[in-house]
Write an enzyme that holds these catalytic residues in place. Structure first.
Site, PDB file in Angstrom:
ATOM      1  N   CYS A  36       5.310  -7.215   7.821  1.00 10.70           N
ATOM      2  CA  CYS A  36       6.245  -6.657   8.801  1.00 10.70           C
ATOM      3  C   CYS A  36       6.480  -7.686   9.897  1.00 10.70           C
ATOM      4  O   CYS A  36       5.553  -8.360  10.344  1.00 10.70           O
ATOM      5  CB  CYS A  36       5.673  -5.371   9.394  1.00 10.70           C
ATOM      6  SG  CYS A  36       6.823  -4.585  10.540  1.00 10.70           S
ATOM      7  N   CYS A  62       3.200   8.488   1.760  1.00 13.32           N
ATOM      8  CA  CYS A  62       3.638   7.499   2.748  1.00 13.32           C
ATOM      9  C   CYS A  62       3.902   6.191   2.005  1.00 13.32           C
ATOM     10  O   CYS A  62       3.035   5.703   1.279  1.00 13.32           O
ATOM     11  CB  CYS A  62       2.551   7.330   3.802  1.00 13.32           C
ATOM     12  SG  CYS A  62       2.966   6.082   5.038  1.00 13.32           S
ATOM     13  N   CYS A  79       3.720  -5.293  16.006  1.00 19.95           N
ATOM     14  CA  CYS A  79       3.053  -4.357  16.923  1.00 19.95           C
ATOM     15  C   CYS A  79       1.581  -4.761  17.025  1.00 19.95           C
ATOM     16  O   CYS A  79       0.922  -4.987  15.998  1.00 19.95           O
ATOM     17  CB  CYS A  79       3.180  -2.920  16.418  1.00 19.95           C
ATOM     18  SG  CYS A  79       4.894  -2.422  16.192  1.00 19.95           S
ATOM     19  N   CYS A 110      -2.658   1.635   8.323  1.00 15.85           N
ATOM     20  CA  CYS A 110      -1.611   0.944   7.578  1.00 15.85           C
ATOM     21  C   CYS A 110      -1.872  -0.558   7.498  1.00 15.85           C
ATOM     22  O   CYS A 110      -2.078  -1.219   8.513  1.00 15.85           O
ATOM     23  CB  CYS A 110      -0.303   1.234   8.300  1.00 15.85           C
ATOM     24  SG  CYS A 110       1.071   0.289   7.728  1.00 15.85           S
ATOM     25  N   GLU A 133       0.836  -1.200   0.000  1.00 14.34           N
ATOM     26  CA  GLU A 133       0.000   0.000   0.000  1.00 14.34           C
ATOM     27  C   GLU A 133       0.871   1.250   0.000  1.00 14.34           C
ATOM     28  O   GLU A 133       1.983   1.244   0.527  1.00 14.34           O
ATOM     29  CB  GLU A 133      -0.836   0.061   1.290  1.00 14.34           C
ATOM     30  CG  GLU A 133      -1.780  -1.073   1.470  1.00 14.34           C
ATOM     31  CD  GLU A 133      -2.470  -1.002   2.840  1.00 14.34           C
ATOM     32  OE1 GLU A 133      -3.158  -1.962   3.175  1.00 14.34           O
ATOM     33  OE2 GLU A 133      -2.294   0.012   3.554  1.00 14.34           O
ATOM     34  N   CYS A 158      -1.388  -3.043  14.963  1.00 17.09           N
ATOM     35  CA  CYS A 158      -1.131  -2.722  13.555  1.00 17.09           C
ATOM     36  C   CYS A 158      -1.528  -3.879  12.642  1.00 17.09           C
ATOM     37  O   CYS A 158      -1.118  -5.026  12.867  1.00 17.09           O
ATOM     38  CB  CYS A 158       0.353  -2.408  13.385  1.00 17.09           C
ATOM     39  SG  CYS A 158       0.838  -2.225  11.670  1.00 17.09           S
TER      40      CYS A 158
HETATM   41  S1  SF4 Z   1       3.510  -0.390  13.341  1.00 16.25           S
HETATM   42 FE1  SF4 Z   1       3.100  -2.075  11.897  1.00 16.25          FE
HETATM   43  S2  SF4 Z   1       4.391  -1.661  10.105  1.00 16.25           S
HETATM   44 FE2  SF4 Z   1       5.164  -0.387  11.815  1.00 16.25          FE
HETATM   45  S3  SF4 Z   1       6.776  -1.624  12.785  1.00 16.25           S
HETATM   46 FE3  SF4 Z   1       4.873  -2.093  13.898  1.00 16.25          FE
HETATM   47  S4  SF4 Z   1       4.010  -3.909  12.845  1.00 16.25           S
HETATM   48 FE4  SF4 Z   1       5.558  -3.013  11.489  1.00 16.25          FE
END
Ligand code: SF4
Length: 355
Positions: free
Chosen positions: A120, A113, A124, A343, A100, A127
């Site tokens: 990833c 962005c 987190c 995101c 994206e 996210c």
């Molecule tokens: S917020 Fe999402 S994209 Fe950013 S480091 Fe954490 S898991 Fe990865």
């Protein structure tokens, strides 16, 4: 010149080449290296979508470019436009993976962005991007294609002014492909976007922050802290377990010493989790001795996750406490609230895991 024709998707993106590499390619095709500036101007400045449009190049060179390189091999599978004119693209890459990228409009800014990885690994808990883990790094060309596609959404009189690397992925885990992409944007004859208008956001990988500092670039560093103590941070950002906030702050301090660029600390506010007054006080305690800025980000709701943003007064209370301690801070404006702007959400849906 008769060259074998490969399917476009299998050809390298021409902007994957550095200017020096492109100059070597030009020489190998009997063209002078000054053609490099022309080629890059067409791609980065004049928004062409086909090599045939490079009409000040000899026809044979245009044909050779078209035979050996691609321009936009990814496929736009979703294009969302929000009421505030934020635009989000979901791109399908050669290998069927999705990424994206987003264009945000403010009065005097056009900020994009970008994503740096497919998925990833940081995990987190708030996210969507981390929900499926990481599959691979994006190439320099795949990062730049996001820029060029977003740029082509703008009318001729408007240019991209700012770049934030805050999309899917941990940018510092893919520094080797990210830096050439940013350097290319930064170059005159590219888009000429000043290094100080480019921000790399990291979850906080100390060794990589130091590595970035040593590259002598003036790109801004944003560290996603999200919690003021290790116990809470490890719950929200699991990679913190083996790192710890002290190490991250020390690396960010080093980046500041090397570059003179004030570090921004990102803090996503999760209602009832990390938004209490004592959290604000602890955060202020960490940052008081530093030249830093805090960017508070009210949680952008993700249907699949159990977190919500705090009420506006609670966000303001958090902000006020930081200000009382003299910490420069702001609340990030919500952009694209009516589209799937958090995101990784579009990608999640494309992978069949979203709502
Ligand atoms: S917020 Fe999402 S994209 Fe950013 S480091 Fe954490 S898991 Fe990865």
């Amino acid at each position: 010149m008769n060259l074998p024709v490969l399917p476009t998707a299998l050809l390298p993106r021409v902007y994957e080449l550095t200017p020096d590499e492109l100059a070597a390619w030009c020489r190998s095709h009997g063209a002078t290296p000054y053609r490099v500036d022309q080629i890059r101007k067409w791609i980065f400045g004049k928004r062409i979508t086909d090599f045939a449009e490079m009409h000040d190049l000899p026809a044979a060179l245009r044909q050779a470019l078209a035979a050996e390189f691609s321009l936009f091999p990814a496929e736009v599978v979703r294009h969302q436009v929000s009421a505030d004119r934020t635009e989000k693209l979901l791109l399908k890459l050669d290998d069927g993976e999705f990424v994206e990228c987003v264009l945000m409009r403010e009065e005097d800014r056009r900020t994009i962005c970008l994503s740096t990885q497919v998925g990833c690994a940081m995990g987190c808990v708030f996210c969507a991007s981390g929900m499926l883990g990481v599959k691979r790094n994006l190439t320099t060309g795949e990062i730049l294609e996001q820029v060029l596609r977003l740029d082509r959404l703008l009318p001729l009189a408007e240019r991209i002014t700012n770049v934030v690397i805050m999309g899917i992925g941990e940018p510092l885990a893919n520094l080797k492909n990210l830096l050439p992409a940013l350097d290319s944007l930064n170059l005159k004859g590219g888009m000429g976007i000043g290094a100080r208008r480019i921000t790399i956001s990291t979850v906080g990988l100390p060794d990589r922050i130091r590595e970035l500092a040593l590259t002598d670039r003036q790109y801004n560093l944003a560290v996603s802290l999200h919690a003021p103590n290790d116990e809470l941070r490890t719950k929200l950002v699991p990679v913190n377990k083996n790192i710890g906030i002290d190490e991250i702050l020390a690396a960010a301090d080093y980046h500041f010493q090397k570059t003179g660029r004030r570090v921004t600390y990102e803090y996503v506010l999760l209602s009832g989790v990390n938004d209490r007054p004592e959290h604000a006080q602890q955060l202020a305690g960490l940052l008081k001795p530093r030249i830093a800025h805090v960017n508070l980000i009210p949680m952008n709701g993700v249907t699949e996750l159990p977190f919500v943003e705090p009420t506006a007064p609670r966000t303001q209370d958090f902000l006020s406490i930081l200000k009382q301690f003299g910490i420069p801070c702001s609340v990030r404006k919500r952009k694209g609230a009516d589209i799937d702007a958090a995101c990784g959400q579009l990608r999640l849906q494309a992978e069949g895991r979203g709502a």
